[in-house]
Write an enzyme that holds these catalytic residues in place. Structure first.
Site, short mmCIF file in Angstrom:
data_model
loop_
_atom_site.label_atom_id
_atom_site.label_comp_id
_atom_site.label_asym_id
_atom_site.label_seq_id
_atom_site.Cartn_x
_atom_site.Cartn_y
_atom_site.Cartn_z
CG HIS A 138 26.09 -3.22 -42.24
ND1 HIS A 138 25.82 -2.84 -43.53
CD2 HIS A 138 26.76 -4.39 -42.32
CE1 HIS A 138 26.31 -3.74 -44.36
NE2 HIS A 138 26.89 -4.70 -43.65
CG ASP A 169 30.24 -6.86 -43.96
OD1 ASP A 169 29.01 -6.90 -44.15
OD2 ASP A 169 30.77 -7.03 -42.85
#
EC number: 2.3.1.-
Length: 185
Positions: free
Chosen positions: A33, A102
């Site tokens: 990320h 996520d």
């Protein structure tokens, strides 16, 4: 400070901002990320924070793991699988199909296991799925999960039904789509 004339909100801005800060810190520590643009952080975290559709684990007051989920209907699910960036607004909470959006646990496998346990406790009677992309990859695969209280056979039947509906939708919208792995629906 917010002006006193502003209408009260069901959300607690202080807690929401703290959650966003903790999640941003985890994103910065995640090899997958950390290089993503800031607009993706906003798109993928603000709705689940506001809806309470996330788990944030802390150890010694330091964030160590985070996951978020959306509850989609079949049409939203199809749009999401075809274009993950399509998830926005009402799409986060429009059905009963659990999708993990996520999953960040950058520090240890123990944190990852703790997050998995917390999610299974939060959704004990649910099956869930996620799009899994390996770092540096551009092809996603669908991963499946089931809650602790859900019978394995019932979970498999539900996942098979969801899978068949998703494949049919992909074929209808994408012409010659051919799934890899589990065979055809």
């Amino acid at each position: 400070m917010l002006p006193s004339a502003q209408a009260p909100s069901l959300l607690n801005p202080t807690d929401d901002f703290a959650a966003l800060g903790n999640i941003a810190w985890l994103w910065m520590n995640s090899p997958m990320h950390r290089d993503w643009p800031v607009h993706l952080l906003a798109r993928n975290t603000l709705a689940p924070i506001q809806l309470g559709q996330y788990i944030l684990l802390r150890c010694n007051d330091v964030p160590v793991a985070y996951c978020s989920w959306a509850l989609m209907d079949a049409d939203t699910e199809l749009s999401y699988v075809m274009a993950p960036s399509s998830l926005g607004g009402n799409a986060w909470n429009c059905g009963d199909r659990l999708w993990i959006i996520d999953w960040i646990a950058p520090f240890s496998r123990d944190d990852n296991r703790a997050l998995r346990r917390a999610l299974a406790e939060r959704h004990p009677d649910s099956v869930g799925r996620s799009l899994r992309v390996r770092r540096g990859g551009d092809t996603a695969r669908v991963k499946e999960y089931r809650g602790r209280a859900l019978d394995a056979a019932a979970a498999r039947a539900q996942l098979d039904r969801y899978h068949a509906e998703l494949i049919a939708g992909l074929r209808a919208s994408n012409g010659g789509y051919a799934p890899r792995g589990r065979g055809t629906a």
